[in-house]
Design a protein around this motif. Structure first.
Motif, mmCIF file in Angstrom:
data_model
loop_
_atom_site.group_PDB
_atom_site.id
_atom_site.type_symbol
_atom_site.label_atom_id
_atom_site.label_comp_id
_atom_site.label_asym_id
_atom_site.label_seq_id
_atom_site.Cartn_x
_atom_site.Cartn_y
_atom_site.Cartn_z
ATOM 1 N N THR A 184 0.844 -1.183 0.000
ATOM 2 C CA THR A 184 0.000 0.000 0.000
ATOM 3 C C THR A 184 0.885 1.240 0.000
ATOM 4 O OG1 THR A 184 -0.110 0.124 2.418
ATOM 5 C CG2 THR A 184 -1.791 -1.210 1.296
ATOM 6 N N PRO A 185 0.360 2.387 -0.464
ATOM 7 C CA PRO A 185 1.168 3.615 -0.415
ATOM 8 C C PRO A 185 1.535 4.001 1.010
ATOM 9 C CG PRO A 185 -1.113 4.079 -1.032
ATOM 10 C CD PRO A 185 -0.936 2.607 -1.113
ATOM 11 N N THR A 186 0.651 3.703 1.962
ATOM 12 C CA THR A 186 0.953 4.000 3.369
ATOM 13 C C THR A 186 2.170 3.209 3.837
ATOM 14 O OG1 THR A 186 -1.402 4.381 3.777
ATOM 15 C CG2 THR A 186 0.013 4.053 5.697
ATOM 16 N N LEU A 187 2.205 1.937 3.450
ATOM 17 C CA LEU A 187 3.345 1.095 3.818
ATOM 18 C C LEU A 187 4.638 1.602 3.197
ATOM 19 C CD1 LEU A 187 4.317 -1.565 5.188
ATOM 20 C CD2 LEU A 187 3.878 -2.701 3.002
ATOM 21 N N MET A 188 4.583 1.983 1.932
ATOM 22 C CA MET A 188 5.778 2.457 1.257
ATOM 23 C C MET A 188 6.250 3.792 1.824
ATOM 24 S SD MET A 188 5.189 1.414 -2.740
ATOM 25 C CE MET A 188 6.916 1.740 -3.099
ATOM 26 N N LYS A 189 5.303 4.652 2.211
ATOM 27 C CA LYS A 189 5.678 5.919 2.835
ATOM 28 C C LYS A 189 6.318 5.685 4.203
ATOM 29 C CE LYS A 189 2.204 8.844 0.601
ATOM 30 N NZ LYS A 189 0.977 9.676 0.814
ATOM 31 N N ALA A 190 5.788 4.693 4.926
ATOM 32 C CA ALA A 190 6.334 4.397 6.257
ATOM 33 C C ALA A 190 7.769 3.902 6.168
ATOM 34 C CB ALA A 190 5.450 3.360 6.955
ATOM 35 N N TYR A 191 8.099 3.202 5.074
ATOM 36 C CA TYR A 191 9.451 2.670 4.901
ATOM 37 C C TYR A 191 10.288 3.523 3.942
ATOM 38 C CZ TYR A 191 8.325 -1.598 7.432
ATOM 39 O OH TYR A 191 7.988 -2.503 8.406
ATOM 40 N N ARG A 192 9.858 4.777 3.715
ATOM 41 C CA ARG A 192 10.605 5.654 2.815
ATOM 42 C C ARG A 192 12.010 5.926 3.344
ATOM 43 N NH1 ARG A 192 7.283 10.162 2.166
ATOM 44 N NH2 ARG A 192 6.595 9.653 0.044
ATOM 45 N N LYS A 193 12.128 6.179 4.647
ATOM 46 C CA LYS A 193 13.444 6.454 5.222
ATOM 47 C C LYS A 193 14.375 5.250 5.068
ATOM 48 C CE LYS A 193 11.769 9.813 8.618
ATOM 49 N NZ LYS A 193 11.650 10.144 10.068
ATOM 50 N N HIS A 194 13.813 4.063 5.260
ATOM 51 C CA HIS A 194 14.618 2.859 5.088
ATOM 52 C C HIS A 194 15.052 2.714 3.626
ATOM 53 C CE1 HIS A 194 12.073 2.222 8.634
ATOM 54 N NE2 HIS A 194 13.023 1.419 9.102
ATOM 55 N N ALA A 195 14.130 3.049 2.717
ATOM 56 C CA ALA A 195 14.454 2.959 1.294
ATOM 57 C C ALA A 195 15.562 3.941 0.921
ATOM 58 C CB ALA A 195 13.203 3.233 0.455
ATOM 59 N N ILE A 196 15.522 5.144 1.497
ATOM 60 C CA ILE A 196 16.559 6.136 1.221
ATOM 61 C C ILE A 196 17.921 5.636 1.670
ATOM 62 C CG2 ILE A 196 17.395 8.442 1.826
ATOM 63 C CD1 ILE A 196 14.496 9.357 1.981
ATOM 64 N N VAL A 197 17.955 5.014 2.847
ATOM 65 C CA VAL A 197 19.222 4.473 3.354
ATOM 66 C C VAL A 197 19.749 3.377 2.436
ATOM 67 C CG1 VAL A 197 20.303 3.208 5.257
ATOM 68 C CG2 VAL A 197 18.698 5.067 5.746
ATOM 69 N N VAL A 198 18.847 2.479 2.011
ATOM 70 C CA VAL A 198 19.256 1.386 1.126
ATOM 71 C C VAL A 198 19.769 1.937 -0.198
ATOM 72 C CG1 VAL A 198 18.423 -0.599 -0.189
ATOM 73 C CG2 VAL A 198 17.702 -0.291 2.186
ATOM 74 N N ILE A 199 19.080 2.943 -0.741
ATOM 75 C CA ILE A 199 19.483 3.542 -2.016
ATOM 76 C C ILE A 199 20.843 4.218 -1.894
ATOM 77 C CG2 ILE A 199 18.941 5.387 -3.646
ATOM 78 C CD1 ILE A 199 15.982 4.673 -3.247
ATOM 79 N N LEU A 200 21.067 4.943 -0.784
ATOM 80 C CA LEU A 200 22.348 5.609 -0.582
ATOM 81 C C LEU A 200 23.484 4.597 -0.406
ATOM 82 C CD1 LEU A 200 21.310 8.558 1.771
ATOM 83 C CD2 LEU A 200 21.963 8.677 -0.654
ATOM 84 N N VAL A 201 23.193 3.525 0.318
ATOM 85 C CA VAL A 201 24.212 2.474 0.483
ATOM 86 C C VAL A 201 24.518 1.829 -0.861
ATOM 87 C CG1 VAL A 201 24.655 0.200 1.486
ATOM 88 C CG2 VAL A 201 23.657 2.004 2.887
ATOM 89 N N LEU A 202 23.470 1.582 -1.649
ATOM 90 C CA LEU A 202 23.663 1.007 -2.980
ATOM 91 C C LEU A 202 24.473 1.956 -3.855
ATOM 92 C CD1 LEU A 202 22.936 -1.338 -4.885
ATOM 93 C CD2 LEU A 202 20.917 -0.049 -5.567
ATOM 94 N N GLY A 203 24.168 3.247 -3.790
ATOM 95 C CA GLY A 203 24.928 4.227 -4.550
ATOM 96 C C GLY A 203 26.378 4.296 -4.124
ATOM 97 N N ALA A 204 26.620 4.183 -2.811
ATOM 98 C CA ALA A 204 27.994 4.210 -2.313
ATOM 99 C C ALA A 204 28.777 2.974 -2.738
ATOM 100 C CB ALA A 204 27.991 4.323 -0.784
#
Length: 269
Positions: free
Chosen positions: A202-222
């Motif tokens: 759900t969009p609510t679930l994805m918004k709740a885990y947005r911060k986690h997604a940002i961390v994963v994306i930054l780690v992947l980018g690094a």
């Protein structure tokens, strides 16, 4: 159709898909000079499109740090069958990439007759969407992820004694993994769409885990880029945009689903 008839139908879809992949693989095998010198070894040259654009950007902001004018490494083959094996492998990978839209179309032709009318209508344009996202991811992996990763790995040294002389199998495998991985990664909106349809996302679930997604994306980018902010942003920003786009898709799916359920409740009264 009986179970055996379905298997027979699936077999012919697979045969046609494999045949197209095989045709494009043969074409890539024949055009070895262009495939290797221009396509595969493109990110290993300082005149590659991405490096030229970085130099142009460096001139605009008056900073020479972005301009890459040297890639200090060599590519060699340490095995007798190394070059021949990579010739076949790279031809097959290119055949898969080029034939992917047709292969997915064949797959969709097989499963679409088993869908209900409203399901087929809801998934209209699936072949175009999946193919577009896949090819966009391929281009992103080839023009962004691959050259930045090659530049980082080519210049990384634990000691001046150790020279960077990469085996051709390692180089081709790295480029193939980055490009194909990026193509699959860009299927996130499609995956979210179908998971939202069945209620797992759900969009609510994805918004709740947005911060986690940002961390994963930054780690992947690094992990995939040199340790400088610009390279990490070049990787992370499109991936984060893909995540936000997936939230929008999930929201639209859930709204349509709720609207349909409300209409059915009103009709049942």
């Amino acid at each position: 159709m009986s179970f055996l008839d379905h298997l027979e139908e699936l077999r012919w879809h697979l045969v046609r898909s494999v045949a197209v992949i095989f045709i494009f693989s043969i074409a890539a095998f024949i055009g070895v000079d262009f495939i290797f010198d221009t396509v595969i070894f493109g990110p290993a040259k300082v005149d590659f499109w991405t490096f030229r654009k970085l130099c142009e950007l460096a001139d605009l902001i008056n900073s020479s740090a972005l301009c890459i004018d040297e890639l200090d490494f060599k590519i060699q083959s340490r095995k007798m069958t190394g070059q021949f094996t990579m010739h076949i492998t790279s031809s097959f990978v290119i055949g898969i990439i080029v034939a992917f839209p047709y292969a997915f179309w064949e797959f969709w032709r097989f499963i679409s007759p088993g869908l209900y009318f409203n399901e087929r209508r809801a998934s209209r344009g699936a072949v175009f969407s999946v193919s577009f996202l896949f090819l966009t991811g391929i281009l992103f992996g080839y023009y962004i992820m691959s050259p930045l990763s090659v530049n980082f790995l080519a210049g990384y040294q634990v000691s001046e004694i150790v020279a960077n002389e990469f085996d051709i199998t390692s180089y081709v495998s790295t480029i193939s993994t980055l490009v194909l991985g990026s193509g699959l990664l860009f299927q996130l909106p499609v995956v979210v769409y179908f998971l939202s349809k069945i209620g797992l996302v759900t969009p609510t679930l994805m918004k709740a885990y947005r911060k986690h997604a940002i961390v994963v994306i930054l780690v992947l980018g690094a992990m995939l880029t040199p340790p400088d902010p610009l390279s990490q942003v070049l990787i992370a920003f499109p991936l984060f945009g893909l995540y936000e786009f997936s939230i929008i898709i999930s929201r639209r799916v859930i709204k349509k689903k709720e609207k349909k359920e409300l209409l059915e409740q009103q009709q049942s009264k």
